[in-house]
Design a protein around this motif. Structure first.
Motif, PDB file in Angstrom:
ATOM      1  N   GLY A 111       0.183  -1.305   0.269  1.00  0.00           N
ATOM      2  CA  GLY A 111       0.325   0.197  -0.061  1.00  0.00           C
ATOM      3  C   GLY A 111       0.814   1.114   0.009  1.00  0.00           C
ATOM      4  N   ALA A 112       0.075   2.163  -0.333  1.00  0.00           N
ATOM      5  CA  ALA A 112       0.855   3.475  -0.478  1.00  0.00           C
ATOM      6  C   ALA A 112       1.731   3.336  -1.402  1.00  0.00           C
ATOM      7  CB  ALA A 112       1.228   3.860   1.349  1.00  0.00           C
TER       8      ALA A 112
ATOM      9  N   ALA B  35       9.038   9.795   5.084  1.00  0.00           N
ATOM     10  CA  ALA B  35       9.320   9.209   6.805  1.00  0.00           C
ATOM     11  C   ALA B  35       9.466   7.844   7.269  1.00  0.00           C
ATOM     12  CB  ALA B  35       9.307  10.359   7.840  1.00  0.00           C
ATOM     13  N   ILE B  36       8.275   7.468   6.555  1.00  0.00           N
ATOM     14  CA  ILE B  36       7.661   6.373   7.546  1.00  0.00           C
ATOM     15  C   ILE B  36       8.725   4.978   7.252  1.00  0.00           C
ATOM     16  CG2 ILE B  36       6.450   4.191   7.224  1.00  0.00           C
ATOM     17  CD1 ILE B  36       3.800   6.087   7.145  1.00  0.00           C
ATOM     18  N   GLU B  37       9.496   5.082   6.326  1.00  0.00           N
ATOM     19  CA  GLU B  37      10.463   4.133   5.733  1.00  0.00           C
ATOM     20  C   GLU B  37      11.676   4.168   6.413  1.00  0.00           C
ATOM     21  OE1 GLU B  37      13.149   2.517   2.413  1.00  0.00           O
ATOM     22  OE2 GLU B  37      11.609   4.064   1.921  1.00  0.00           O
ATOM     23  N   GLN B  38      12.566   5.344   6.978  1.00  0.00           N
ATOM     24  CA  GLN B  38      13.244   5.642   7.445  1.00  0.00           C
ATOM     25  C   GLN B  38      12.659   5.460   9.134  1.00  0.00           C
ATOM     26  OE1 GLN B  38      13.167   9.999   6.481  1.00  0.00           O
ATOM     27  NE2 GLN B  38      14.208   9.778   4.492  1.00  0.00           N
ATOM     28  N   LYS B  39      11.896   5.696   9.916  1.00  0.00           N
ATOM     29  CA  LYS B  39      11.313   5.553  11.149  1.00  0.00           C
ATOM     30  C   LYS B  39      11.657   3.610  11.634  1.00  0.00           C
ATOM     31  CE  LYS B  39       9.521   9.809  11.461  1.00  0.00           C
ATOM     32  NZ  LYS B  39       8.117  10.543  12.370  1.00  0.00           N
ATOM     33  N   MET B  40      11.635   2.795  10.248  1.00  0.00           N
ATOM     34  CA  MET B  40      10.958   2.078  10.274  1.00  0.00           C
ATOM     35  C   MET B  40      12.602   1.068  10.039  1.00  0.00           C
ATOM     36  SD  MET B  40       7.634   0.600   7.810  1.00  0.00           S
ATOM     37  CE  MET B  40       8.234  -1.594   7.950  1.00  0.00           C
TER      38      MET B  40
ATOM     39  N   VAL C  31       0.171  -3.330   5.835  1.00  0.00           N
ATOM     40  CA  VAL C  31      -1.262  -3.248   5.187  1.00  0.00           C
ATOM     41  C   VAL C  31      -1.678  -2.321   5.368  1.00  0.00           C
ATOM     42  CG1 VAL C  31      -2.885  -4.082   3.856  1.00  0.00           C
ATOM     43  CG2 VAL C  31      -1.150  -5.475   4.265  1.00  0.00           C
ATOM     44  N   PHE C  32      -1.351  -1.031   4.454  1.00  0.00           N
ATOM     45  CA  PHE C  32      -2.075   0.564   4.800  1.00  0.00           C
ATOM     46  C   PHE C  32      -3.293   0.041   4.396  1.00  0.00           C
ATOM     47  CE2 PHE C  32       2.803   1.567   4.574  1.00  0.00           C
ATOM     48  CZ  PHE C  32       2.921   2.148   5.832  1.00  0.00           C
ATOM     49  N   THR C  33      -4.204   0.495   5.056  1.00  0.00           N
ATOM     50  CA  THR C  33      -5.293   0.171   4.767  1.00  0.00           C
ATOM     51  C   THR C  33      -6.225   0.653   3.802  1.00  0.00           C
ATOM     52  OG1 THR C  33      -6.337   0.679   6.450  1.00  0.00           O
ATOM     53  CG2 THR C  33      -6.147  -1.754   6.888  1.00  0.00           C
ATOM     54  N   ASP C  34      -6.023   2.258   3.287  1.00  0.00           N
ATOM     55  CA  ASP C  34      -6.056   3.947   3.240  1.00  0.00           C
ATOM     56  C   ASP C  34      -5.585   3.478   1.635  1.00  0.00           C
ATOM     57  OD1 ASP C  34      -4.027   4.442   4.956  1.00  0.00           O
ATOM     58  OD2 ASP C  34      -4.968   5.978   5.261  1.00  0.00           O
ATOM     59  N   TYR C  35      -4.309   2.635   1.081  1.00  0.00           N
ATOM     60  CA  TYR C  35      -4.218   3.309  -0.199  1.00  0.00           C
ATOM     61  C   TYR C  35      -3.627   1.473  -0.794  1.00  0.00           C
ATOM     62  CZ  TYR C  35      -2.714   7.343   0.972  1.00  0.00           C
ATOM     63  OH  TYR C  35      -3.122   8.803   1.115  1.00  0.00           O
TER      64      TYR C  35
ATOM     65  N   PRO D 183       3.204 -12.696  10.992  1.00  0.00           N
ATOM     66  CA  PRO D 183       2.728 -11.901  10.856  1.00  0.00           C
ATOM     67  C   PRO D 183       1.752 -10.945  10.078  1.00  0.00           C
ATOM     68  CG  PRO D 183       4.209 -12.467  12.210  1.00  0.00           C
ATOM     69  CD  PRO D 183       4.268 -13.309  11.395  1.00  0.00           C
ATOM     70  N   LEU D 184       0.872 -10.963   9.514  1.00  0.00           N
ATOM     71  CA  LEU D 184       0.080  -9.431   9.587  1.00  0.00           C
ATOM     72  C   LEU D 184      -0.493  -7.980   9.981  1.00  0.00           C
ATOM     73  CD1 LEU D 184      -0.912  -9.013   6.800  1.00  0.00           C
ATOM     74  CD2 LEU D 184      -2.529 -10.347   6.792  1.00  0.00           C
ATOM     75  N   VAL D 185      -0.169  -7.333   9.905  1.00  0.00           N
ATOM     76  CA  VAL D 185      -0.339  -6.104  10.376  1.00  0.00           C
ATOM     77  C   VAL D 185      -0.751  -5.067   9.679  1.00  0.00           C
ATOM     78  CG1 VAL D 185       0.620  -3.896  11.861  1.00  0.00           C
ATOM     79  CG2 VAL D 185       1.276  -6.809  12.317  1.00  0.00           C
ATOM     80  N   TYR D 186      -2.120  -4.108  10.139  1.00  0.00           N
ATOM     81  CA  TYR D 186      -2.583  -3.863   9.431  1.00  0.00           C
ATOM     82  C   TYR D 186      -3.167  -2.052   9.862  1.00  0.00           C
ATOM     83  CZ  TYR D 186      -5.088  -7.886   6.945  1.00  0.00           C
ATOM     84  OH  TYR D 186      -5.573  -8.246   6.360  1.00  0.00           O
ATOM     85  N   ALA D 187      -2.835  -1.198   9.228  1.00  0.00           N
ATOM     86  CA  ALA D 187      -2.375   0.081  10.085  1.00  0.00           C
ATOM     87  C   ALA D 187      -2.730   1.418   8.931  1.00  0.00           C
ATOM     88  CB  ALA D 187      -0.861   0.439  10.355  1.00  0.00           C
ATOM     89  N   LYS D 188      -3.174   2.636   9.235  1.00  0.00           N
ATOM     90  CA  LYS D 188      -3.274   3.566   8.540  1.00  0.00           C
ATOM     91  C   LYS D 188      -2.224   4.100   7.722  1.00  0.00           C
ATOM     92  CE  LYS D 188      -7.805   4.989   9.760  1.00  0.00           C
ATOM     93  NZ  LYS D 188      -8.541   6.656   9.944  1.00  0.00           N
ATOM     94  N   ARG D 189      -1.195   4.991   6.820  1.00  0.00           N
ATOM     95  CA  ARG D 189      -0.523   5.643   6.552  1.00  0.00           C
ATOM     96  C   ARG D 189      -0.172   7.581   7.518  1.00  0.00           C
ATOM     97  NH1 ARG D 189       2.340   8.584   3.754  1.00  0.00           N
ATOM     98  NH2 ARG D 189       4.021   8.597   2.937  1.00  0.00           N
TER      99      ARG D 189
END
Length: 94
Positions: free
Chosen positions: A7-8, A13-18, A51-55, A74-80
């Motif tokens: 998704g997305a 910045a999410i990549e750098q923070k991960m 998985v980004f649920t909104d994208y 493990p599967l994780v769902y989150a907003k972006r």
């Protein structure tokens, strides 16, 4: 540690923070186009799938869910947003 992100169009910045949390490799599939279902392949070293649920296309989300369940990943769902992702990663112990 490796993660698959679905998704997305871009992670920003999410990549750098991960990466700051110890995730060294990030595989990314945009997940909007139905043709990308064929590209869904969870890396063998993947610690989790995000998985980004909104994208994301609904069909791709279902295929990812089935693949993750079959491989016991493990599967994780989150907003972006980083706060949503951070909360979900904390739930995984990261």
């Amino acid at each position: 540690m490796t993660a698959l992100v679905i998704g997305a169009d871009y992670l920003g910045a999410i990549e750098q923070k991960m990466r700051a949390r110890g995730i060294t490799e990030i595989a990314h599939i945009k997940g909007r186009n139905p043709g990308e279902i064929k590209k869904v392949n969870i890396p063998k070293a993947a610690a989790f799938v995000l998985v980004f649920t909104d994208y994301v296309n609904h069909n791709i989300a279902k295929v990812v869910k089935d693949h993750a369940k079959a491989r016991s990943v493990p599967l994780v769902y989150a907003k972006r947003s980083w706060s949503a992702v951070e909360h979900k990663l904390a739930g995984l112990g990261l």
